[in-house]
Motif scaffolding. Structure first.
Motif, short mmCIF file in Angstrom:
data_model
loop_
_atom_site.label_atom_id
_atom_site.label_comp_id
_atom_site.label_asym_id
_atom_site.label_seq_id
_atom_site.Cartn_x
_atom_site.Cartn_y
_atom_site.Cartn_z
N VAL A 93 1.26 59.70 92.08
CA VAL A 93 0.06 59.69 91.83
C VAL A 93 -0.62 59.36 93.51
N THR A 94 -1.87 60.28 94.03
CA THR A 94 -2.07 60.03 94.92
C THR A 94 -3.82 60.17 94.20
N SER A 95 -4.26 58.72 95.58
CA SER A 95 -5.71 58.05 95.12
C SER A 95 -6.36 57.40 96.55
N VAL A 96 -7.35 56.31 96.95
CA VAL A 96 -7.02 55.37 97.23
C VAL A 96 -6.49 55.13 97.72
N LEU A 97 -5.04 54.79 96.79
CA LEU A 97 -3.49 54.34 97.11
C LEU A 97 -2.97 55.07 96.49
N SER A 98 -2.12 55.71 96.96
CA SER A 98 -1.27 57.55 96.17
C SER A 98 0.22 56.44 96.32
N PHE A 99 1.26 56.35 95.75
CA PHE A 99 2.92 56.10 95.16
C PHE A 99 3.06 57.77 95.08
N LEU A 100 4.12 58.37 95.66
CA LEU A 100 4.36 59.02 96.08
C LEU A 100 6.29 58.40 96.73
N PRO A 101 6.71 59.49 96.68
CA PRO A 101 8.20 59.94 96.89
C PRO A 101 8.24 59.67 98.11
N GLU A 102 9.77 58.56 98.40
CA GLU A 102 9.45 58.43 99.85
C GLU A 102 9.96 59.77 100.77
N GLY A 103 9.46 60.08 102.20
CA GLY A 103 9.05 61.44 102.01
C GLY A 103 8.22 62.54 102.00
N TRP A 104 7.24 62.16 100.87
CA TRP A 104 6.94 63.26 100.89
C TRP A 104 5.44 63.07 100.84
N GLU A 105 5.18 62.20 101.32
CA GLU A 105 3.61 61.21 101.71
C GLU A 105 2.53 62.09 102.22
N LYS A 106 3.04 63.57 103.19
CA LYS A 106 2.24 64.48 103.66
C LYS A 106 1.30 64.54 102.61
N ALA A 107 2.09 65.12 101.50
CA ALA A 107 1.92 66.20 101.00
C ALA A 107 0.10 65.22 100.48
N GLY A 108 0.42 64.27 100.27
CA GLY A 108 -1.12 63.47 99.35
C GLY A 108 -2.47 64.74 99.57
N PRO A 109 -2.46 64.59 100.78
CA PRO A 109 -3.99 64.79 100.93
C PRO A 109 -4.40 66.37 100.27
N ALA A 110 -2.78 67.24 100.41
CA ALA A 110 -3.25 68.72 99.81
C ALA A 110 -3.56 67.87 97.85
N MET A 111 -2.30 66.87 97.61
CA MET A 111 -2.46 66.74 96.29
C MET A 111 -3.66 66.40 95.83
#
Length: 679
Positions: free
Chosen positions: A208-226
């Protein structure tokens, strides 16, 4: 606090409920556990993680450790499944800020039983009935998502109540630098007021990506595009909604024989008529003397009150559902005191362009220093050069104000405020740790955000020095009750605020929610709406107060809240501009005004804090804030008389904004709200 977002995330993913099981007794993830990090956009801050693994006996385990600006969650969860794949048992243990996180669910011999921190129940199991944990990690919610995906209708019945559904939203290719994935976002409905995006990798939950994001470790930088992709997909739904609900009148509209709130005179006037044409107020006068155009649509206002469109002066604007929700409460303008900059300004443009139902947004750029208590959506600055650059960014990006926050270096406040004022920007915010409010206003603040920071002047050094952490709540809860507001020091302080023309954004209702209600009961702000909101969403409001501790009892918290409330008439009698705001979903605004009336303000004085006061403070008094000839027709028609009962403001029938007329019932229905709030 971004309360509405945290409520929704609590429903979906996070611990919601100081538990009986201490952290060192919770489960320890194995080295091969899958890890999701919890991050926010504030300096790419990592707030914690969730680990998932499966034991040899098939039990699903998860462990969450989470620190959100001092609000600590330490929990684990175990889920066992029956041979047919249904949930056989769920156990949650650990601590969260509001109390004991302990929760259980069992299904045996066709009967289910559950006990959560806020409710309990029993009944017959069903193949299409799925328990939604009140707290715990997101592991049990993955089970519900899977069930919705597999169901023929992509819908399932929820326990304790409600119905959830899932639908594809968009796809996106992402990379972690070494691996690429094509993800699919699904829109989840039935848990909030609008579809909520969840990302899958094939048929497996991704994050999930939002004000708080829950993303698999190592994939955090994909959050803004998502985040950008999901917002763009959801935005495609908005124009049709706007066209269906917001109608531009073909000719003038006349509100006849209404009680009128004259915000300029702080008076209610009976038997008045207001004529609107081309989005502006054309005539205002006694019903007997005011001419109504022959082609006007006449709205009978007998027994009703016409008020200027309301302001929520502390609204961290959420997703596209925010606009209809606020409009249904008569709120036509907001001050957003901090948000994810790109998303907020894009949403603001869509509203201004007329493709999204929403409010006039007066935005502030939130600026904070680095550290564990950095605000989630802040522009983070590490030195004075970066701080001054952030002020320039605010001006260049079209912001009205800068909002300074608790982890900022106090020595940066004056040069930032001086520059902001040279650029024509308003300055407000939390009081940085180590400063008292008088230090901040003498350094250049125009406005103090939150009533606890007004009270911070009287707090002990131990609280002031750590006011960017939990002591802004715990310290105030402990010590505010003992403050003598009539003391020479406090009177002199408040007098100086008045002399310096400092405005105050109290958000008193947020402190009522924190200090007053017992867990398992709805706060006074939410109770009138609870039966009409989607049930899973409403359930989240049952745990909003801070947990009592041996050092801080509920009685002391309530006494401290009473002292915070008593500050309101002290501000009013000094003509300090109060601008009412919620720091919540928005519908809490009427409770904010009720609290002002309880404190001693008249209904007219209270209503001014949500109409003419903010319009004046935010330099828009010539356009909005009162019902006067030539001003924009931003209006709400109330079924009731707020001059006698300020709570009648909840009973909105019609609202006008941007030249369009909308019914509150249509706005509520678009969000899945079943009816008007209780009186």
């Amino acid at each position: 606090m971004i309360r509405k977002m945290l409520v929704l995330l609590a429903v979906l993913f996070a611990g919601s409920a100081m538990a009986q099981a201490p952290a060192d007794q919770l489960s320890k993830p194995p080295v091969d556990a899958k890890v999701w990090t919890i991050t926010s956009s504030g300096g790419a801050s990592r707030h914690g993680q969730v680990s998932l693994w499966t034991a040899r006996d098939g039990t699903h385990w998860s462990r969450e450790s989470f620190n959100l600006r001092g609000f600590v969650t330490e929990i684990d969860e175990q889920n066992r499944f029956a041979p047919d794949g249904s949930l056989a048992s769920l156990v949650v243990r650990g601590k969260v800020p509001e109390g004991d996180a302990a929760e259980t669910y069992t299904a045996n011999n066709g009967v289910y039983n559950f006990t959560s921190p806020v409710d309990h129940g029993t009944g017959k199991t069903s193949p299409t009935l799925y328990y939604v944990a009140f707290g715990g990690t997101f592991d049990s919610f993955i089970f519900v998502l899977d069930a919705m995906l597999k169901a023929h209708s992509h819908q399932v019945d929820l326990l304790p109540s409600g119905r959830g559904s899932i639908a594809p939203l968009t796809t996106l290719e992402v990379s972690n630098g070494t691996e690429k994935k094509t993800l699919t976002a699904f829109a989840i409905s039935g848990f909030g007021l609008s579809p909520f995006p969840i990302w899958f990798d094939g048929d497996k939950f991704f994050g999930v990506t939002s004000v708080l994001s829950f993303l698999p470790e190592g994939w955090e930088k994909a959050g803004p595009a998502m985040s950008k992709a999901q917002d763009a997909a959801l935005a495609l739904l908005a124009p049709a909604q706007a066209a269906a609900i917001a109608k531009k009148p073909e000719g003038p509209i006349a509100f006849e024989n209404v009680k009128l709130f004259d915000a300029d005179a702080l008076a209610f006037r009976d038997r008045m008529t207001v004529v609107v044409a081309n989005g502006r107020i054309e005539a205002v006068g006694p019903a007997a003397d005011t001419k109504v155009p022959a082609n006007a649509q006449v709205i009978d206002g007998a027994g009703k009150t016409l008020i200027p469109g309301l302001w929520d002066s502390h609204q961290h604007y959420g997703d596209d559902s925010t606009g209809p929700l606020l409009l249904a409460s008569g709120i036509t303008s907001v001050r957003d005191p901090g948000n994810q900059p790109a998303e907020l300004m894009a949403r603001k443009k869509r509203i201004d362009d007329g493709v999204l139902l929403g409010q006039r947004i007066v935005p502030s750029l939130l600026i904070d220093g680095p550290g564990p208590y950095t605000a989630q959506v802040a522009v983070v600055v590490h030195n004075l050069d970066e701080a001054l650059a952030a002020v320039h960014r605010a001006k260049d990006s079209g912001y009205f104000a800068i909002k300074l926050y608790g982890s900022l270096d106090p020595s940066d406040v004056k040069p930032m405020a001086d520059l902001a004022h040279r650029l024509g920007l308003h300055v407000h915010g939390h009081i940085p740790h180590g400063m008292r409010p008088l230090d901040a206003v003498r350094a250049g603040y125009d406005e103090i955000t939150h009533i606890n920071f007004v009270m911070m002047q009287a707090m002990p050094d131990e609280v002031v020095n750590t006011s960017n952490g939990m002591n802004r709540f715990i310290g105030t809860g402990k010590y505010a009750a003992g403050v003598d507001l009539k003391s020479k020091a406090m009177q002199s302080y408040l007098d100086e605020l008045a002399t310096r023309h400092i405005a105050v954004d109290p958000t008193l209702v947020t402190f009522e929610d924190l200090y007053v209600p017992d867990r398992g009961t709805y706060p006074a702000a939410d109770a009138p709406y609870a039966d009409t909101l989607p049930s899973q969403f409403a359930r989240g409001f049952l745990s909003s107060s801070m947990a009592p501790t041996p050092d801080l009892s509920r009685a002391t918290m309530r006494a401290s809240f009473a002292k915070l409330e008593a500050l309101i008439p002290e501000l009013e009698r000094r003509h300090i501009e109060i601008v009412a705001g919620t720091d919540g979903a928005g519908f809490e605004l009427v409770r904010e005004l009720e609290l002002y009336v309880e404190a001693g303000l008249s209904p007219a004085e209270a209503l001014a804090t949500a109409t003419i006061n903010p319009a004046t403070v935010f330099r828009l008094g010539d356009q909005t804030g009162s019902i006067a000839v030539g001003k924009l027709a931003e209006l709400a028609l109330i079924d009731g008389d707020p001059s006698k009962n300020i709570g009648d403001l909840r009973q909105v029938e019609l609202v006008m904004r941007d030249g369009k007329l909308m019914t509150a019932s249509d706005l509520r229905a678009a969000l899945g709200i079943s009816g008007a709030p209780k009186r």
